[in-house]
Each structure stands twice: as C-alpha cells, then as structure tokens.
Design a protein around this motif. Structure first.
Motif, PDB file in Angstrom:
ATOM      1  N   ASP A 100       1.068  -1.224   0.096  1.00 29.80           N
ATOM      2  CA  ASP A 100      -0.066  -0.034   0.070  1.00 29.80           C
ATOM      3  C   ASP A 100       0.859   1.233  -0.095  1.00 29.80           C
ATOM      4  OD1 ASP A 100      -2.298  -1.523  -0.098  1.00 29.80           O
ATOM      5  OD2 ASP A 100      -2.962  -1.273   2.057  1.00 29.80           O
ATOM      6  N   TYR A 101       2.191   1.126   0.800  1.00 29.53           N
ATOM      7  CA  TYR A 101       2.888   2.404   0.764  1.00 29.53           C
ATOM      8  C   TYR A 101       3.681   2.567  -0.451  1.00 29.53           C
ATOM      9  CZ  TYR A 101       6.358   5.636   2.858  1.00 29.53           C
ATOM     10  OH  TYR A 101       6.979   6.539   3.109  1.00 29.53           O
ATOM     11  N   GLY A 102       3.835   1.599  -1.087  1.00 30.75           N
ATOM     12  CA  GLY A 102       4.575   1.570  -2.460  1.00 30.75           C
ATOM     13  C   GLY A 102       4.003   1.241  -3.798  1.00 30.75           C
ATOM     14  N   LYS A 103       2.467   1.892  -3.463  1.00 30.68           N
ATOM     15  CA  LYS A 103       1.698   1.868  -4.630  1.00 30.68           C
ATOM     16  C   LYS A 103       2.063   3.013  -5.656  1.00 30.68           C
ATOM     17  CE  LYS A 103      -2.961   2.577  -6.303  1.00 30.68           C
ATOM     18  NZ  LYS A 103      -4.312   3.030  -5.948  1.00 30.68           N
ATOM     19  N   GLY A 104       2.299   2.487  -6.957  1.00 33.40           N
ATOM     20  CA  GLY A 104       2.737   3.537  -7.903  1.00 33.40           C
ATOM     21  C   GLY A 104       4.189   3.227  -8.327  1.00 33.40           C
ATOM     22  N   LEU A 105       4.945   2.080  -7.516  1.00 30.27           N
ATOM     23  CA  LEU A 105       6.310   1.930  -8.028  1.00 30.27           C
ATOM     24  C   LEU A 105       6.096   0.705  -9.107  1.00 30.27           C
ATOM     25  CD1 LEU A 105       8.568   0.580  -5.052  1.00 30.27           C
ATOM     26  CD2 LEU A 105       8.449  -0.524  -7.178  1.00 30.27           C
ATOM     27  N   ARG A 106       7.223   0.959 -10.036  1.00 30.65           N
ATOM     28  CA  ARG A 106       7.357   0.207 -11.070  1.00 30.65           C
ATOM     29  C   ARG A 106       8.962  -0.119 -11.326  1.00 30.65           C
ATOM     30  NH1 ARG A 106       2.321   0.795 -13.644  1.00 30.65           N
ATOM     31  NH2 ARG A 106       2.881  -0.617 -15.293  1.00 30.65           N
ATOM     32  N   ILE A 107       9.158  -1.424 -11.857  1.00 30.26           N
ATOM     33  CA  ILE A 107      10.573  -1.766 -12.089  1.00 30.26           C
ATOM     34  C   ILE A 107      10.977  -1.172 -13.474  1.00 30.26           C
ATOM     35  CG2 ILE A 107      12.138  -3.601 -12.381  1.00 30.26           C
ATOM     36  CD1 ILE A 107      10.941  -4.933  -9.994  1.00 30.26           C
ATOM     37  N   LEU A 108      12.011  -0.445 -13.435  1.00 31.81           N
ATOM     38  CA  LEU A 108      12.444  -0.020 -14.843  1.00 31.81           C
ATOM     39  C   LEU A 108      13.200  -0.969 -15.598  1.00 31.81           C
ATOM     40  CD1 LEU A 108      13.806   3.837 -13.791  1.00 31.81           C
ATOM     41  CD2 LEU A 108      11.377   3.114 -14.442  1.00 31.81           C
ATOM     42  N   LYS A 109      13.151  -0.754 -16.848  1.00 32.52           N
ATOM     43  CA  LYS A 109      13.982  -1.724 -17.502  1.00 32.52           C
ATOM     44  C   LYS A 109      15.198  -0.690 -18.353  1.00 32.52           C
ATOM     45  CE  LYS A 109      14.919  -5.296 -20.413  1.00 32.52           C
ATOM     46  NZ  LYS A 109      15.846  -4.872 -21.116  1.00 32.52           N
ATOM     47  N   GLN A 110      16.123  -0.813 -17.494  1.00 34.28           N
ATOM     48  CA  GLN A 110      17.323  -0.119 -17.842  1.00 34.28           C
ATOM     49  C   GLN A 110      18.394  -0.693 -18.943  1.00 34.28           C
ATOM     50  OE1 GLN A 110      18.788   2.308 -14.065  1.00 34.28           O
ATOM     51  NE2 GLN A 110      17.232   0.568 -13.213  1.00 34.28           N
ATOM     52  N   ASP A 111      19.202   0.093 -19.355  1.00 29.84           N
ATOM     53  CA  ASP A 111      20.279  -0.433 -19.879  1.00 29.84           C
ATOM     54  C   ASP A 111      21.313  -1.365 -19.220  1.00 29.84           C
ATOM     55  OD1 ASP A 111      22.210  -0.487 -22.524  1.00 29.84           O
ATOM     56  OD2 ASP A 111      23.366   0.357 -20.890  1.00 29.84           O
ATOM     57  N   GLU A 112      21.796  -2.406 -19.585  1.00 29.36           N
ATOM     58  CA  GLU A 112      22.560  -3.400 -18.820  1.00 29.36           C
ATOM     59  C   GLU A 112      23.961  -3.089 -18.489  1.00 29.36           C
ATOM     60  OE1 GLU A 112      20.714  -4.207 -21.318  1.00 29.36           O
ATOM     61  OE2 GLU A 112      20.175  -6.250 -21.642  1.00 29.36           O
ATOM     62  N   TRP A 113      24.511  -2.159 -19.246  1.00 31.50           N
ATOM     63  CA  TRP A 113      25.835  -1.524 -19.248  1.00 31.50           C
ATOM     64  C   TRP A 113      25.799  -0.652 -18.001  1.00 31.50           C
ATOM     65  CZ3 TRP A 113      30.692  -1.412 -18.845  1.00 31.50           C
ATOM     66  CH2 TRP A 113      31.602  -0.083 -18.628  1.00 31.50           C
ATOM     67  N   GLU A 114      25.136   0.517 -18.292  1.00 30.00           N
ATOM     68  CA  GLU A 114      24.931   1.389 -17.297  1.00 30.00           C
ATOM     69  C   GLU A 114      24.349   0.958 -16.039  1.00 30.00           C
ATOM     70  OE1 GLU A 114      22.678   5.785 -16.763  1.00 30.00           O
ATOM     71  OE2 GLU A 114      22.540   4.908 -18.789  1.00 30.00           O
ATOM     72  N   CYS A 115      23.451   0.156 -16.064  1.00 33.29           N
ATOM     73  CA  CYS A 115      22.914  -0.637 -14.738  1.00 33.29           C
ATOM     74  C   CYS A 115      24.282  -1.282 -14.083  1.00 33.29           C
ATOM     75  CB  CYS A 115      21.845  -1.409 -15.072  1.00 33.29           C
ATOM     76  SG  CYS A 115      21.052  -2.142 -13.569  1.00 33.29           S
ATOM     77  N   LEU A 116      24.972  -1.844 -14.746  1.00 33.81           N
ATOM     78  CA  LEU A 116      26.023  -2.727 -14.297  1.00 33.81           C
ATOM     79  C   LEU A 116      26.979  -1.867 -13.507  1.00 33.81           C
ATOM     80  CD1 LEU A 116      27.734  -5.275 -13.778  1.00 33.81           C
ATOM     81  CD2 LEU A 116      28.863  -4.924 -16.152  1.00 33.81           C
ATOM     82  N   ILE A 117      27.628  -0.796 -14.095  1.00 31.34           N
ATOM     83  CA  ILE A 117      28.604   0.143 -13.522  1.00 31.34           C
ATOM     84  C   ILE A 117      27.807   1.030 -12.528  1.00 31.34           C
ATOM     85  CG2 ILE A 117      30.045   2.008 -14.152  1.00 31.34           C
ATOM     86  CD1 ILE A 117      30.836  -0.869 -15.282  1.00 31.34           C
ATOM     87  N   SER A 118      26.723   1.239 -12.491  1.00 29.68           N
ATOM     88  CA  SER A 118      25.895   1.983 -11.439  1.00 29.68           C
ATOM     89  C   SER A 118      26.104   1.069 -10.275  1.00 29.68           C
ATOM     90  CB  SER A 118      24.503   2.318 -11.758  1.00 29.68           C
ATOM     91  OG  SER A 118      24.660   3.515 -12.927  1.00 29.68           O
ATOM     92  N   PHE A 119      25.732  -0.184 -10.200  1.00 26.37           N
ATOM     93  CA  PHE A 119      25.841  -0.911  -9.046  1.00 26.37           C
ATOM     94  C   PHE A 119      27.059  -1.382  -8.673  1.00 26.37           C
ATOM     95  CE2 PHE A 119      21.193  -0.797 -10.049  1.00 26.37           C
ATOM     96  CZ  PHE A 119      20.796  -0.396  -8.509  1.00 26.37           C
TER      97      PHE A 119
END
Length: 294
Positions: A100-119
């Motif tokens: 209920d608190y997180g209603k409106g949240l969605r999981i993004l489909k990000q670019d694999e390379w940028e996501c890898l380096i970001s994490f």
C-alpha cells in the motif's frame, strides 16, 4: 490505460500504478532528479525526458510517439498490471502495509551496461553519492545530448569509451577502489561485445554466475543488474534495508544468501517486485533504527 500523443509529449490516463516519486526514489536508478514542481527529469537510452503526474494524468515531456513506442513503453514496464502484483503479494497480510505504501512503484528496464556500472559504484555508497558519481562520469566522458530547461545533459559513456581510459581518469570521478573494477568490466565487455546483452536469455542462476565473473560483482550487484535491466524478476537483492525489514516483518535473519533463499521461497516469481516494495518501505520509514519499528 489511454495514451494521447502530442508533438513534444505523451499523456497517459487511467494508469493506476505510476507515482514518479516511488518509481525514481526506490533505489533502482540514479539519473533522475526531482524538479521544483515535483516532476522528475532524467537521462536514459541517450534521451532526456521529464515525467510528471498531474490530476492522475502521467505526462512524459520532451518525447514523441516514436520514442515512446520504441523506448519508454518498455522502460517504464507499462504493459504490466502492477495492481495484480500488489494483490498477489498482499495475500500475505504482513505485506499489506508495504505494498500500500509503495503503490505506484514500477521496475524500470534499464540499459545493462549503465546498470552494471551504477551498481558496481553503489557498493557501500548512499543513493545521493551514487548519483553524483554517475553524473560525474557522464559529464566527463559521455556524449552531449541536449540542453533541457537550461541544463546540459550527457549520456552515460559506452563500455568502449571507458575501456580506452586510464584507470586514473576513472578514479578522478570519486569512485575510489572501484576504479579498477569499472575499467576491468569495460575491457571485458569490449572484448566480448555480445556477452552482457545476452545474459537476459539465460536462466537466473546462470546469468548471476556469469556476471560474478567480473571483479567487483558479487551477489548483490549481480541480482540488482538482473532485476533492473534484464527482467529477471525472481531476483531478490539483499542489502542492509532488506535485512532489517525481513527481520522485522518475517523474523528472517542470517546471512544474505539465506535471506535471499527464504525470500524467494516466500515470493516465488514475484520476488523482485516484493524486494522493491520492501526496500522502499524500509528506507522511507527508517525501519530497523533504534526508535522505529513496524
């Protein structure tokens, strides 16, 4: 959901699970910034857009129909019914206040390379510091995209660009000991150009093991990359916030692998969605602090 196309924006009505703050501040992405009017401007897939929610109408500005259909529909996971996901997770009464608190949240489909380096960068860093580093890398080594509302925006640099740099160049972006991990990942991907973008087709554990071949990538980083860029929704990344809320809600403790295993038993194919609702709830409510309990 109804979609209305205009020359420089797209309007979406009857979309009941999209609240920009919940999407962009749940720890999954680092190039979205809240504006004075409450909207969010971000960089993804070499584009700059602004996202606002106004009287239940989602407004995506600085875009067009072609980009929406090619990029943003998938990026924002608009083809998925998140109300159904919340209902399924809330069958466990302990999850009701969380979803209920997180209603409106969605999981993004990000670019694999940028996501890898970001994490890789994210290890032992808070979200604001990660954002600063990712933007610094982009501003220094990325390509200029556009000036939007008085600010210049740059793309996240490609792996071949990072591979061509000196490690000291990367270190100057405040990444600390992660400089060699970032450079090493770029070199490996530059030499194996189909590798990273093929991992989404592998089974969950196999994809995770492949990612962990890279120095600086352990369980948490690999699980984040799989969840936020590869649509491996069984993934359940574990960090300090997840440790705290799993202990508070489900009396589950132990090492991260044990927490992950028990969570995946609990949530099954919806583990990744559950993780994001749990993470956002725990972080926003400071669950696990001395003075804060559920």
């Amino acid at each position: 959901m109804k979609i209305y196309y205009h020359e420089d924006r797209v309007l979406i009505t009857e979309l009941f699970d999209f609240i920009p703050k919940h999407v962009f501040e749940c720890g999954q992405c680092f190039r979205w910034e809240e504006q004075l009017d409450g909207s969010y401007t971000g960089v993804a897939h070499n584009r700059v857009i602004n996202v606002a929610l106004n009287d239940n109408t989602l407004i995506i500005s600085n875009t067009n129909r072609a980009d929406f259909e090619k990029i943003w529909f998938e990026y924002f996971d608009l083809g998925r019914d998140y109300s159904e996901i919340r209902q399924r997770l809330a069958r466990d009464k302990r999850m009701e206040p969380v979803v209920d608190y997180g209603k409106g949240l969605r999981i993004l489909k990000q670019d694999e390379w940028e996501c890898l380096i970001s994490f890789i960068i994210s290890t032992n860093k808070n979200i604001e510091h990660i954002k600063k580093i990712v933007n610094e890398i982009s501003n220094k080594f990325g390509d200029y995209i556009t000036n939007y509302q008085g600010k210049d925006y740059y793309s996240f640099p490609e792996y071949f660009t990072i591979a061509s740099l000196k490690i000291s160049d990367i270190r100057d972006c405040m990444v600390g000991y992660r400089d060699k991990y970032i450079h090493g990942a770029a070199e490996y991907i530059n030499a194996n150009r189909e590798w990273l973008y093929s991992l989404k087709y592998l089974e969950y554990e196999e994809a995770s093991n492949e990612l962990k071949k890279l120095d600086g990538v352990g369980d948490k980083v690999s699980h984040c990359v799989m969840l936020f860029s590869m649509a491996h929704f069984k993934s359940f990344p574990v960090d300090i916030w997840i440790q705290r809320i799993m202990r508070a809600l489900f009396s589950i403790s132990g090492n991260n692998n044990e927490i992950k295993r028990l969570a995946e038993q609990q949530f099954g194919d919806y583990s990744g969605f559950a993780q994001q609702y749990l993470f956002y709830y725990a972080k926003e409510n400071n669950i696990g602090s001395k003075n804060r309990k559920i």
